[in-house]
Structures are given as structure tokens and as C-alpha cells.
Write an enzyme that holds these catalytic residues in place. Structure first.
Site: not given
Ligand code: ZN
Length: 463
Positions: A276, A327
Site C-alpha cells: 500500500h 488483497d
Molecule cells: Zn493486506
């Protein structure tokens, strides 16, 4: 050994026509040449061959809640409210459940163009917090699922020690995540020894630190030193700066921002993958690029969870590298991740074709190639490009599919990412073995039936 004659292939030297590719019995590319081999046992691939995409960030069990939390309520829905639902699921999944969910997911990944996956895994104990006998039932479920689906797997067991900055104790619903640093290192050593004996070249091991809120800095340093002894070049992943609340909690507790804090440890290098890094500021982006660490973006999940906007153009301009992950499994499609990676830049900058470059003006080709090569490094696997010495992981696109109609070679990946997503992916090979033919995986009907049944029985208790 098998020789393939391919109409068109995107190799690491660029596009080749009428090429021949020799693949060893172990699934490794032995030779790649522009001339057509005349050997009698040559297999013809009528189509466009491109590298399969490594999926650098996955939590397989979350596939069982994809699509289930898209409801507005009186409270302010956020990452944190979503996380409460995710914990309820995490605490209801046993080894057999995980194997089934992951098998379904890994088949979906293959059909969409992911040929390997890094599984960031923090479920270690039974739901009541006790250890499973032997080490480790849930890890083996993921190995088994990867074996049935035929996908390359890098398992990243994650260290998870605290519920927040300041070494706050785990909450009851996080009890399954805990391994002490010693247990973590022992379990990883054991897994590496077992895999070395097992001989499946598609299974790999790295490691992860869940996040700075879940791993106090002292423990992170101790575990990183232990990991270096076990495997000096092993890959290490960490979630960082995904949510603004996490950034401000880190500043309050440590006086520094999370990416800044991580870079200041002096540990971060090319084998690290920062997942991220959404709220990294320009100085931190420059620091990440200088460290050689990769950044894994998961645009569909980051959008789904309302994380924020990541300045991908700035990272690439600074010489940084990007890979992608599915994810939370809100989307399982590399083309969609790359499309949203580019679209987020366009929406913010009110321009088009932001992530193309002077050297590689086609956005689709640049993003696919760069994410595949960076993803291979993040997984620690010899994949991500079609070249001698790498594993034969590739996709065959159907040149007759309407998605690709009229597309010259340099535009093929633009069409795949911005127009058709996965529709033109006809066949998929992993390690020299066909795992998807004509758009179908041989186990998909049986697994989908079992998965559907499991969801019907279990989902009402989860959602
Ligand atoms: Zn994650």
C-alpha cells in the site's frame, strides 16, 4: 523437454514472431529463439503469448466475504468497520475451509491471468488461540490449494504481536494471529526444510510483518535479524501507511510517520515489499525508491476500503518499482488492478496516459511488464518475464477475440487492460504445465460446487 512454436511472444527482448521456446521437464525456459524449430514433437501455440502476472498481495480467506459488505448503515462505514466483519470471518475458518476457499480463489486467479501469488498469511492458531499440532495446519492448507489449482505460491507467514502502536496487547479476536518471534522463526525454518525435501519448485517461502502497529520496532529488528540467518535473500513484506488513522497513531506514538520510521531502521532493501504505502509523502516516496524496495498496490481493494490516493507517477519518476495484488479479493483480475492504477492517476491529474513513459509510451505494455517483473522480485520466484532461466509461466491471448480486434502487438496489452480485462485470455501455463485450456480449469466445476455449498452453509453466520 517440450518445444513450443509460438506465433507471437512478448519476451524480455521485446516481441518475437514465429519463435520457438524450449521448456524443461522442470518447467524452466531453456531456450528462446526467433526461428521456428522443425522438430517433430514441436507443439504449436496459435496465439499471443505474454508473461503471467505475479499477484504480490493476497489474503485468501477474504475471498469468502468479497461483495458481502457493500451496505451503507447509520454508522460511518470505513476500513475499520470492514475489519470487524473480516475478523468474524477470520475466526470461523478452519484448515479444511481455508483449503477450499483458497482453491476456488487460486483457480479464479489463474483464469484471470495471475500465475503466482504471495499469500500474506496471519492465521496461525485455532480459533480459540491454541496451537495446531505440528506446524502448521493452516499453512499446509494453502500449499495444498496451490497444488490443486497449479499456481505458484510464495507463502508469507506474518508476525502479528500487538493490536496497536505502543505494544498494546492483542484483542480477543486477534488471538489466532499470534506467534512469538521465536515460534515464528522456528516455524519458518521448519517450513523451509520441509519444502527443500518436497521438491515442488512452485512452492516458496518468504515472511511478513503485519504492520508497524502489529509488530513493535524492537521485535521487528529481532525477527529481521533471525530471518537473515534463515535465508539472507528471503523476501519480507509489510503493510504500511494504508490508513490515515494509522499514520497519525504512529506519529503520536513514535514521533515519526510509518514509512519514515521503517526507512530509518536501515533494514529496508530490494528484498522488501511495502504493501500500500498509500499515504507516503514525496520525501518518503523518494526514500522508498532509493532503498530499492518494491511497493505493492492493490487499487481495487484500496478503492473498496476507501484508503486514499497513492502517487504512483511520483514513485515511478523517482525510479521506484510497483507490483500489484488482489488483497481482499474484491477483484481478482490483474488487468483491472492496472486499469485502476492508471485511472486513479488520471482522475487526480485530469490527464490521460499518465503512467506511460518516453521509453515505453504504451501504458498497458509498460504497466504489465513492470508489474510482472517487480512482482517476481516481491515473490522471490524466477517468473515475471519470458526468458531463459525463468519458469514457463505465461498466458495465451486469443488474437481472434473481439477485445483484440485490429490491435498491433504493441497495443495488445493496452487492449487487455483498458478494454477487455480477462476476456481474451484463452490458455494459461504455470511451470510448463497447462492449467487453463480454452478458458477452463480442469477442477473448476467440482471446486465451484463445493465452494458454493460451503458459502450457503457458512455465509449467513459470517456476514
Ligand atoms: Zn493486506
Amino acid at each position: 523437454m517440450q518445444i513450443y512454436r509460438v506465433d507471437s511472444v512478448l519476451s524480455s527482448q521485446g516481441w518475437l514472431r514465429d519463435a520457438s521456446i524450449t521448456v524443461s521437464d522442470r518447467g524452466e525456459v531453456l531456450a528462446l529463439s526467433p526461428q521456428t524449430a522443425a522438430a517433430a514433437h514441436t507443439q504449436h501455440i496459435a496465439g499471443i503469448v505474454v508473461p503471467g502476472m505475479p499477484n504480490a498481495h493476497s489474503h485468501a480467506f477474504q475471498r469468502a466475504m468479497a461483495g458481502a459488505n457493500e451496505v451503507r448503515s447509520e454508522r460511518r462505514e470505513s476500513f475499520w468497520t470492514w475489519r470487524a466483519s473480516m475478523y468474524a470471518l477470520a475466526n470461523s475458518v478452519g484448515p479444511e475451509d481455508l483449503e477450499l476457499i483458497a482453491t476456488q480463489l487460486f483457480i479464479e486467479m489463474l483464469k484471470a491471468g495471475y500465475t503466482s501469488v504471495a499469500e500474506f498469511h496471519y492465521l496461525h492458531r485455532a480459533p480459540d488461540g491454541t496451537a495446531y499440532p505440528g506446524c502448521n495446519a493452516l499453512w499446509r492448507s494453502l500449499d495444498a490449494a496451490a497444488g490443486i489449482a497449479g499456481i505458484g505460491l510464495t507463502l508469507l507467514p506474518a508476525l502479528y504481536l500487538s493490536s496497536d502502536f505502543g505494544a498494546r496487547p492483542l484483542r480477543r479476536e486477534q488471538a489466532r494471529f499470534r506467534l512469538s518471534v521465536e515460534e515464528f522463526l522456528q516455524a519458518l525454518s521448519l517450513r523451509r526444510r520441509e519444502l527443500a525435501q518436497g521438491g515442488d519448485a512452485r512452492l516458496h517461502t518468504g515472511a511478513a510483518f503485519h504492520s508497524l502497529r502489529a509488530v513493535p520496532l524492537e521485535s521487528l529488528r529481532e525477527a529481521a535479524a533471525g530471518l537473515r540467518e534463515i535465508d539472507p535473500g528471503g523476501v519480507i513484506h509489510i503493510h504500511v501507511a494504508e490508513q490515515l488513522r494509522e499514520v497519525s497513531a504512529c506519529v503520536r506514538s513514535c514521533g515519526r510517520r510509518p514509512v519514515e520510521l521503517l526507512l530509518d531502521t536501515g533494514l529496508i532493501g530490494p528484498q522488501w515489499c511495502l504493501v500500500h504505502a498509500t499515504h507516503a509523502n514525496p520525501a518518503e516516496l523518494a526514500g522508498i525508491a532509493a532503498s530499492g524496495a518494491s511497493v505493492c498496490l492493490c487499487p481495487s481493494t484500496e478503492g473498496n476500503l476507501g484508503d486514499g490516493w497513492f502517487d504512483a507517477a511520483r514513485l515511478l519518476d523517482a525510479g521506484g518499482t510497483l507490483c500489484i495484488g488482489s488483497d481482499s479479493q474484491a477483484s481478482v483480475c490483474p488487468a483491472e488492478e492496472l486499469r485502476w492504477l492508471e485511472y486513479a492517476q488520471r482522475l487526480k491529474r485530469r490527464r490521460r496516459a499518465v503512467l506511460g513513459s518516453a521509453a515505453e509510451p504504451h501504458v498497458g505494455a509498460r504497466l504489465w511488464r513492470a508489474a510482472a517483473q517487480c512482482g517476481a522480485r516481491a515473490l522471490g520466484q524466477p517468473v515475471g518475464a519470458i526468458e531463459v532461466g525463468r519458469r514457463a509461466d505465461w498466458l495465451v491471448l486469443d488474437p481472434a477475440h473481439p477485445t483484440l480486434a485490429g490491435a498491433s502487438e504493441e497495443r495488445v496489452l493496452d487492449h487487455l487492460i483498458f478494454a477487455g480485462a480477462r476476456a481474451a485470455i484463452r490458455d494459461v501455463m504455470v511451470g510448463g504445465r497447462w492449467v487453463v485450456r480454452g478458458g477452463m480449469h480442469e477442477a473448476e466445476e467440482a471446486i465451484a460446487a463445493r465452494f458454493g455449498d460451503w458459502m450457503l452453509r457458512r455465509a449467513p453466520r459470517i456476514n
